[in-house]
Write an enzyme that holds these catalytic residues in place. Structure first.
Site, PDB file in Angstrom:
ATOM      1  N   GLU A 129     -14.053 -63.603-108.912  1.00 11.48           N
ATOM      2  CA  GLU A 129     -15.036 -62.523-108.751  1.00 11.48           C
ATOM      3  C   GLU A 129     -15.395 -62.429-107.286  1.00 11.48           C
ATOM      4  O   GLU A 129     -15.886 -63.387-106.696  1.00 11.48           O
ATOM      5  CB  GLU A 129     -16.274 -62.838-109.575  1.00 11.48           C
ATOM      6  N   THR A 151     -20.033 -57.875-108.271  1.00  6.70           N
ATOM      7  CA  THR A 151     -18.753 -58.546-108.034  1.00  6.70           C
ATOM      8  C   THR A 151     -17.619 -57.683-108.574  1.00  6.70           C
ATOM      9  O   THR A 151     -17.777 -56.993-109.572  1.00  6.70           O
ATOM     10  CB  THR A 151     -18.685 -59.937-108.706  1.00  6.70           C
TER      11      THR A 151
END
Ligand SMILES: Cc1cc2nc3c(=O)[nH]c(=O)nc-3n(C[C@H](O)[C@H](O)[C@H](O)COP(=O)(O)O)c2cc1C
Length: 185
Positions: free
Chosen positions: A114, A47
């Site tokens: 994220e 992420t």
């Protein structure tokens, strides 16, 4: 909070209306920050974290949860972290899933955004400029009793995002750059 077991038992393959509805599209951008590094290490899902000061357009408009849309990474970067240039394929507008919130499974103290870009990158790209357009909501953040069930649900989120983006009023956002030549300044 909704029961994780109840929610997991029936996941629709496609979510949201056929045309993005307000508050979407929501645009976010900033230089990618280092997270805790658990995404890639524990979950097999890398992420890219947006900086805290980039979150206002979404935190003021909607709640924590898992979202889908498109992302674009630039070769422009800030700080010492850059490892090498990304190639043409890596710099395209690509589908993404985004977790907005405090990750109840890990119990983070502050809200983060994220972004998992659905693409295989040759290298990491901390410090690069990232622009995203959020087009829809997938599900609430859930607390999990096992890492395996979180991994499984992220894989489902990816399929749901790809199905949901595969509609004309969504896929048209992939045809226009999210980063124009004058960005980020
Ligand atoms: C599509 C997606 C769905 C996620 N869903 C949840 C969730 O329901 N509950 C949760 O606690 N964390 C969820 N996460 C967040 C992960 O826990 C988090 O991305 C991971 O801890 C990586 O964080 P790090 O980069 O700070 O290490 C999700 C992440 C993604 C990309």
């Amino acid at each position: 909070m909704i029961s994780t077991a109840t929610f997991r038992a029936s996941r629709p393959p496609i979510v949201g209306p056929d045309v993005p509805k307000p508050p979407f599209p929501i645009r976010l951008q900033g230089y990618i920050q280092r997270g805790f590094g658990r995404g890639g290490r524990d979950l097999g899902c890398h992420t890219a974290n947006l900086p805290d000061d980039a979150l206002e357009p979404i935190t003021s408009a909607t709640e924590a949860g898992i979202y889908y849309g498109y992302a674009q990474v630039s070769n422009q970067h800030q700080g010492p972290e850059q490892k090498g240039s990304l190639g043409e394929e890596d710099l395209k507008v690509l589908p993404m899933v985004m977790s907005l919130g405090r990750n109840p499974y890990y119990g983070n103290k502050k809200t983060s955004a994220e972004v998992h870009i659905i693409h295989k990158y040759p290298t990491d790209f901390y410090g690069h400029y990232l622009a995203v357009v959020v087009l829809g909501y997938i599900r609430p953040e859930l607390d999990y009793t096992s890492r395996e069930s979180l991994i499984e649900d992220i894989q489902t989120d990816i399929k749901v995002a790809l199905n949901s983006l595969d509609r004309p009023e969504y896929s048209k956002y992939s045809h226009k750059p999210l980063i124009d030549s004058s960005s980020p300044e």
